[in-house]
Write a protein that holds these residues in place. Structure first.
Motif, PDB file in Angstrom:
ATOM      1  N   GLU A 512       0.821  -1.215   0.000  1.00  0.00           N
ATOM      2  CA  GLU A 512       0.000   0.000   0.000  1.00  0.00           C
ATOM      3  C   GLU A 512       0.852   1.261   0.000  1.00  0.00           C
ATOM      4  O   GLU A 512       0.423   2.307  -0.480  1.00  0.00           O
ATOM      5  N   LEU A 513       2.073   1.163   0.515  1.00  0.00           N
ATOM      6  CA  LEU A 513       2.992   2.303   0.475  1.00  0.00           C
ATOM      7  C   LEU A 513       3.367   2.653  -0.960  1.00  0.00           C
ATOM      8  O   LEU A 513       3.750   3.795  -1.260  1.00  0.00           O
ATOM      9  N   PHE A 514       3.270   1.674  -1.866  1.00  0.00           N
ATOM     10  CA  PHE A 514       3.636   1.863  -3.267  1.00  0.00           C
ATOM     11  C   PHE A 514       2.392   1.852  -4.168  1.00  0.00           C
ATOM     12  O   PHE A 514       2.466   1.502  -5.345  1.00  0.00           O
ATOM     13  N   PHE A 515       1.257   2.233  -3.568  1.00  0.00           N
ATOM     14  CA  PHE A 515      -0.013   2.423  -4.282  1.00  0.00           C
ATOM     15  C   PHE A 515      -0.684   1.122  -4.728  1.00  0.00           C
ATOM     16  O   PHE A 515      -1.626   1.153  -5.509  1.00  0.00           O
ATOM     17  N   PHE A 516      -0.230  -0.035  -4.223  1.00  0.00           N
ATOM     18  CA  PHE A 516      -0.861  -1.304  -4.573  1.00  0.00           C
ATOM     19  C   PHE A 516      -1.717  -1.807  -3.417  1.00  0.00           C
ATOM     20  O   PHE A 516      -1.328  -1.686  -2.249  1.00  0.00           O
ATOM     21  N   ASN A 517      -2.852  -2.377  -3.747  1.00  0.00           N
ATOM     22  CA  ASN A 517      -3.745  -2.926  -2.719  1.00  0.00           C
ATOM     23  C   ASN A 517      -3.914  -4.427  -2.928  1.00  0.00           C
ATOM     24  O   ASN A 517      -4.292  -4.878  -4.007  1.00  0.00           O
ATOM     25  N   ILE A 518      -3.604  -5.198  -1.900  1.00  0.00           N
ATOM     26  CA  ILE A 518      -3.794  -6.651  -1.942  1.00  0.00           C
ATOM     27  C   ILE A 518      -4.941  -7.057  -1.030  1.00  0.00           C
ATOM     28  O   ILE A 518      -5.788  -7.878  -1.384  1.00  0.00           O
ATOM     29  N   ARG A 519      -4.983  -6.467   0.168  1.00  0.00           N
ATOM     30  CA  ARG A 519      -5.961  -6.863   1.190  1.00  0.00           C
ATOM     31  C   ARG A 519      -7.342  -6.293   0.847  1.00  0.00           C
ATOM     32  O   ARG A 519      -7.508  -5.100   0.639  1.00  0.00           O
ATOM     33  N   LYS A 520      -8.327  -7.178   0.809  1.00  0.00           N
ATOM     34  CA  LYS A 520      -9.716  -6.777   0.556  1.00  0.00           C
ATOM     35  C   LYS A 520     -10.614  -7.058   1.760  1.00  0.00           C
ATOM     36  O   LYS A 520     -11.692  -6.487   1.874  1.00  0.00           O
ATOM     37  N   GLY A 521     -10.164  -7.974   2.640  1.00  0.00           N
ATOM     38  CA  GLY A 521     -11.026  -8.424   3.719  1.00  0.00           C
ATOM     39  C   GLY A 521     -11.882  -9.592   3.247  1.00  0.00           C
ATOM     40  O   GLY A 521     -12.208  -9.699   2.054  1.00  0.00           O
ATOM     41  N   HIS A 522     -12.236 -10.493   4.160  1.00  0.00           N
ATOM     42  CA  HIS A 522     -13.045 -11.664   3.823  1.00  0.00           C
ATOM     43  C   HIS A 522     -14.412 -11.585   4.511  1.00  0.00           C
ATOM     44  O   HIS A 522     -14.559 -10.931   5.541  1.00  0.00           O
ATOM     45  N   PHE A 523     -15.374 -12.309   3.915  1.00  0.00           N
ATOM     46  CA  PHE A 523     -16.727 -12.328   4.473  1.00  0.00           C
ATOM     47  C   PHE A 523     -17.253 -13.768   4.513  1.00  0.00           C
ATOM     48  O   PHE A 523     -18.198 -14.126   3.812  1.00  0.00           O
ATOM     49  N   PRO A 524     -16.636 -14.626   5.337  1.00  0.00           N
ATOM     50  CA  PRO A 524     -17.049 -16.034   5.367  1.00  0.00           C
ATOM     51  C   PRO A 524     -18.285 -16.309   6.226  1.00  0.00           C
ATOM     52  O   PRO A 524     -18.853 -17.389   6.140  1.00  0.00           O
ATOM     53  N   LEU A 525     -18.693 -15.354   7.058  1.00  0.00           N
ATOM     54  CA  LEU A 525     -19.747 -15.620   8.041  1.00  0.00           C
ATOM     55  C   LEU A 525     -21.053 -14.908   7.730  1.00  0.00           C
ATOM     56  O   LEU A 525     -21.951 -14.882   8.571  1.00  0.00           O
ATOM     57  N   ILE A 526     -21.185 -14.335   6.533  1.00  0.00           N
ATOM     58  CA  ILE A 526     -22.410 -13.595   6.244  1.00  0.00           C
ATOM     59  C   ILE A 526     -23.577 -14.550   6.002  1.00  0.00           C
ATOM     60  O   ILE A 526     -23.393 -15.711   5.616  1.00  0.00           O
ATOM     61  N   ALA A 527     -24.762 -14.038   6.217  1.00  0.00           N
ATOM     62  CA  ALA A 527     -25.975 -14.804   5.953  1.00  0.00           C
ATOM     63  C   ALA A 527     -26.463 -14.502   4.543  1.00  0.00           C
ATOM     64  O   ALA A 527     -26.146 -13.453   3.969  1.00  0.00           O
ATOM     65  N   ALA A 528     -27.230 -15.413   3.975  1.00  0.00           N
ATOM     66  CA  ALA A 528     -27.727 -15.240   2.613  1.00  0.00           C
ATOM     67  C   ALA A 528     -28.550 -13.960   2.490  1.00  0.00           C
ATOM     68  O   ALA A 528     -28.499 -13.270   1.462  1.00  0.00           O
ATOM     69  N   GLU A 529     -29.294 -13.624   3.521  1.00  0.00           N
ATOM     70  CA  GLU A 529     -30.155 -12.435   3.471  1.00  0.00           C
ATOM     71  C   GLU A 529     -29.349 -11.132   3.449  1.00  0.00           C
ATOM     72  O   GLU A 529     -29.889 -10.076   3.116  1.00  0.00           O
ATOM     73  N   GLU A 530     -28.071 -11.190   3.784  1.00  0.00           N
ATOM     74  CA  GLU A 530     -27.226  -9.996   3.769  1.00  0.00           C
ATOM     75  C   GLU A 530     -26.711  -9.658   2.377  1.00  0.00           C
ATOM     76  O   GLU A 530     -26.209  -8.563   2.146  1.00  0.00           O
ATOM     77  N   ILE A 531     -26.789 -10.599   1.452  1.00  0.00           N
ATOM     78  CA  ILE A 531     -26.304 -10.353   0.096  1.00  0.00           C
ATOM     79  C   ILE A 531     -27.296  -9.452  -0.628  1.00  0.00           C
ATOM     80  O   ILE A 531     -28.480  -9.783  -0.728  1.00  0.00           O
ATOM     81  N   PRO A 532     -26.868  -8.300  -1.151  1.00  0.00           N
ATOM     82  CA  PRO A 532     -27.796  -7.373  -1.812  1.00  0.00           C
ATOM     83  C   PRO A 532     -28.381  -7.970  -3.084  1.00  0.00           C
ATOM     84  O   PRO A 532     -27.750  -8.808  -3.742  1.00  0.00           O
TER      85      PRO A 532
END
Length: 541
Positions: A512-532
Motif C-alpha cells: 500500500e505504500l507503493f499504491f498497490f492494494n492486496i488486502r480486501k477483507g473476507h466475508f465467510p460468516l455472512i448470511a444469505a439475506e445480507e447479500i444485496p
C-alpha cells in the motif's frame, strides 16, 4: 478441480471479496470451440500430472512401511465402510440374483484376479516405470501404472465380486444417519429411491459380468446401493462419511451461536432444494451433486474442510484377504529407494512445470503464458482474437490493474463486464458520503465488515482510493508493528498467534505504500439475506 460459475463467484466475489471483470472477445463459434478445446486439453494434462504424482507417492508410501511392519500397510481406500464379519441377513444376494452361468463367469474372474495379485505381490510382474514428459504443459501424457496402483484396482474388483456373493456387515460408524422429522423419507420418496436402487443394481451387475468398468466405478455403485438400502430401511436420509482432505490454512474456530443457527437454517433451505433435485430423475450427475452436498453438510457439522470428488474414501482392511507369501512380499531396499526416487523426481518436475511466484509469475500472467503457448500470434486459424500480452516481468502484466487496462484498450475486446465484490456492492447502496468513504473505510466503525477467522487485524481499507493509499497503508503498518509488539509479550499465552497476525498486517500493508492494494477483507460468516439483490442481477455468464 473446476468450479461452476455460481460457486466461483460466491467464493471469489463474496467470501474473498474481490471484483470480477470479464473481457469479451468477438469470436466466431468455431473459434470459441477451438479455444474451449485447448483449455480443456490443458486441464486434462494438469489433472493427469496431479494424479500421476499421487500414484507415485502412493507406491512409495505402500513400499516404505514394509520395512517397519506397519499394521496399516494393507489398508485400502474404500474398504473403511465394511467389517470382516459375515452378514447372513444381507439382501444383496437376492437383489443381484446371479444365474448359474453368471456365477461361473464371476468365479473365473475371481481366480484370475487372485492369480494376478499373487504374481504382482511376489514381484514376478514388476516393470520399470517411465516417467511422463514434463517439458511442456501442453503435451498430453498418459496415466502412470505402478504395481501398487494395479494391485489396489484388482483388490477392489476382487472385493466387490466377493461381497455380492458373501456379504459382510457394514461399519455403522462410517455412515451418517440424519435424525429428525425433516429428514424422514415419505412413501413416495421411498418408491423413487427403490427405483434408483434397481437401476444401480442393474448397472453394477452389467459392470461385473462385462468386466469393463473401473474398480472405483464398481465400488461407487455398490456403496450407492448400500446407502440407499439403509435409507429405505430406516426411512431416513443415510449417506457414507468421507475423510476430509485438502489444505486449510485456518485453525478450527468455534463459530458464534448466532452464526451456527443462521447457517443451520440456510442448510435446511438448501436441503429442500438439493433433495428435490435428487428426486427429479436418475442420473450419475444427480448422485454426484447429492453426495457432494451431503459432504458439505457433514463438513459443516464436523467443522472440517470438505473434500470434493466422486470417490468414497474411508480407509480400511480388505474383508476378503488373499493369502500371499509375506516373505516374498517384502521389497528390497533398492526397490524402496527406487520408488522414493521416482516420486521425488516427478514431484520436482511438476513443481518446475507449474512454478508460481506471487509477484512475477502469478495467476494473472499465467493466463497470458498459456494463451501465448497455445496461440503464439493471437490467432485461431486465420482469426485474430487479441493482441497478445507478454508474460515477461518487464511488461508488468503480472499486476492485475495494468493487465486489465491493456485488455480494456485492446482493439479486439468487444465488451467489459464488472461484477463488484460483496463489500463494494454494499457500499454502492450507501447514499451518505461520510458513511461510504469514511466510516466504512475505518475497520472499527464499519457496519458492513466484521472481524473473522480468515483475516488478520488491520485499521483501514485502502481499495477505494489510490492517492490516499500510502498514508492509510502507513497507518496499517504502524498498527501492525504495535500488534506484533503486543504479540511478543502474549506469545507464552496465545502461542504466538497475535505476533503472527501482526506480521501479516505488516506484510499486506507494505504494497500500500507503493499504491498497490492486496488486502480486501473476507466475508465467510455472512448470511444469505445480507447479500444485496444486485448480486443476483445477470448472475450467469
Amino acid at each position: 478441480m473446476r468450479e461452476s460459475w455460481n460457486d466461483f463467484r460466491f467464493q471469489y466475489g463474496v467470501i474473498e471479496n474481490r471484483n470480477i471483470e470479464f473481457y469479451k472477445w468477438n469470436l466466431s463459434p468455431s473459434a470459441k470451440q477451438t479455444l474451449r478445446q485447448k483449455w480443456n486439453e490443458l486441464y486434462l494434462v494438469q489433472e493427469t500430472h496431479i494424479q500421476n504424482q499421487k500414484i507415485l507417492e502412493e507406491d512409495w508410501e505402500s513400499n516404505e512401511p514394509q520395512k517397519k511392519e506397519n499394521e496399516f500397510r494393507n489398508t485400502r481406500i474404500g474398504f473403511g465402510y465394511f467389517t470382516n464379519i459375515k452378514d447372513p441377513n444381507s439382501p444383496i444376494p437376492k437383489q443381484f440374483h446371479f444365474q448359474k452361468e453368471e456365477l461361473k463367469k464371476i468365479k473365473s474372474q475371481l481366480d484370475q484376479l487372485k492369480s494376478d495379485i499373487i504374481d504382482k505381490t511376489s514381484g514376478h510382474t514388476s516393470e520399470t516405470i517411465v516417467l511422463p514428459d514434463t517439458s511442456s504443459p501442453l503435451r498430453l501424457v498418459s496415466t502412470i501404472q505402478t504395481n501398487t496402483n494395479q494391485m489396489i484396482q484388482w483388490e477392489r474388483k476382487f472385493f466387490v465380486r466377493m461381497f455380492l456373493q458373501n456379504p459382510v456387515l457394514l461399519y455403522e460408524q462410517a455412515f451418517v444417519t440424519l435424525e429428525g422429522k425433516e429428514f424422514n423419507l415419505t412413501n413416495e420418496e421411498i418408491l423413487i429411491w427403490k427405483g434408483y436402487q434397481s437401476k444401480l443394481v442393474k448397472e453394477l451387475k452389467s459392470c461385473i459380468l462385462s468386466n469393463e468398468c473401473q474398480d472405483w466405478e464398481e465400488l461407487t455403485l455398490l456403496l450407492r446401493v448400500l446407502y440407499l438400502q439403509k435409507s429405505i430401511d430406516r426411512k431416513l436420509i443415510v449417506f457414507p462419511k468421507k475423510n476430509f482432505t485438502g489444505f486449510s490454512y485456518l485453525e478450527f474456530t468455534e463459530l458464534p451461536s448466532a452464526v451456527i443457527n443462521t447457517k443451520q437454517n440456510e442448510y435446511a433451505t438448501l436441503f429442500m432444494e438439493k433433495r428435490k433435485d435428487f428426486l427429479s430423475g436418475y442420473h450419475p450427475i444427480q448422485f454426484y451433486n447429492w453426495e457432494t452436498f451431503l459432504s458439505h453438510y457433514q463438513s459443516f457439522m464436523d467443522g472440517k474442510t470438505y473434500t470434493e470428488g466422486i470417490e468414497f474414501n474411508l480407509v480400511g482392511n480388505n474383508p476378503y484377504p488373499i493369502d500371499t507369501d509375506k516373505t516374498q512380499y517384502k521389497k528390497s531396499e533398492l526397490k524402496v529407494a527406487e520408488s522414493q526416487n521416482q516420486a521425488e523426481i516427478y514431484t520436482n518436475k511438476i513443481r518446475q512445470l507449474y512454478s508460481y511466484n506471487l509477484v512475477f509469475q502469478n495467476c494473472t500472467n499465467e493466463l497470458f503464458y498459456y494463451l501465448n503457448l497455445m496461440f503464439p500470434d493471437g490467432k485461431i486459424g486465420g482469426e485474430t482474437f487479441w493482441d497478445p500480452l507478454s508474460n515477461s516481468i518487464f511488461g508488468l502484466n503480472f499486476i492485475p490493474s495494468i493487465a486489465a487496462k491493456k485488455l480494456g484498450s485492446d482493439n479486439y475486446t468487444k465488451e467489459i463486464k464488472l461484477y463488484p465484490s460483496y463489500r463494494n456492492l454494499k457500499r454502492n447502496n450507501l447514499k451518505d458520503w461520510e458513511e461510504k468513504y469514511i466510516i466504512e473505510r475505518f475497520v472499527p466503525t464499519s457496519k458492513i465488515y466484521r472481524s473473522n477467522p480468515m483475516d488478520h487485524s488491520f485499521l483501514f481499507f485502502t481499495e477505494e482510493s489510490i492517492w490516499s493509499r500510502p498514508i492509510l497503508g502507513f497507518a496499517n503498518i504502524v498498527y501492525g508493528l504495535g500488534y506484533t509488539g503486543i504479540g511478543i509479550i502474549k506469545s507464552p499465552i496465545d502461542k504466538g498467534r497475535n505476533f503472527s497476525e501482526g506480521t501479516e498486517t505488516i506484510f499486506y500493508s507494505l504494497p500500500e505504500l507503493f499504491f498497490f492494494n492486496i488486502r480486501k477483507g473476507h466475508f465467510p460468516l455472512i448470511a444469505a439475506e445480507e447479500i444485496p439483490k444486485e448480486y443476483y442481477h445477470n448472475e450467469s455468464k
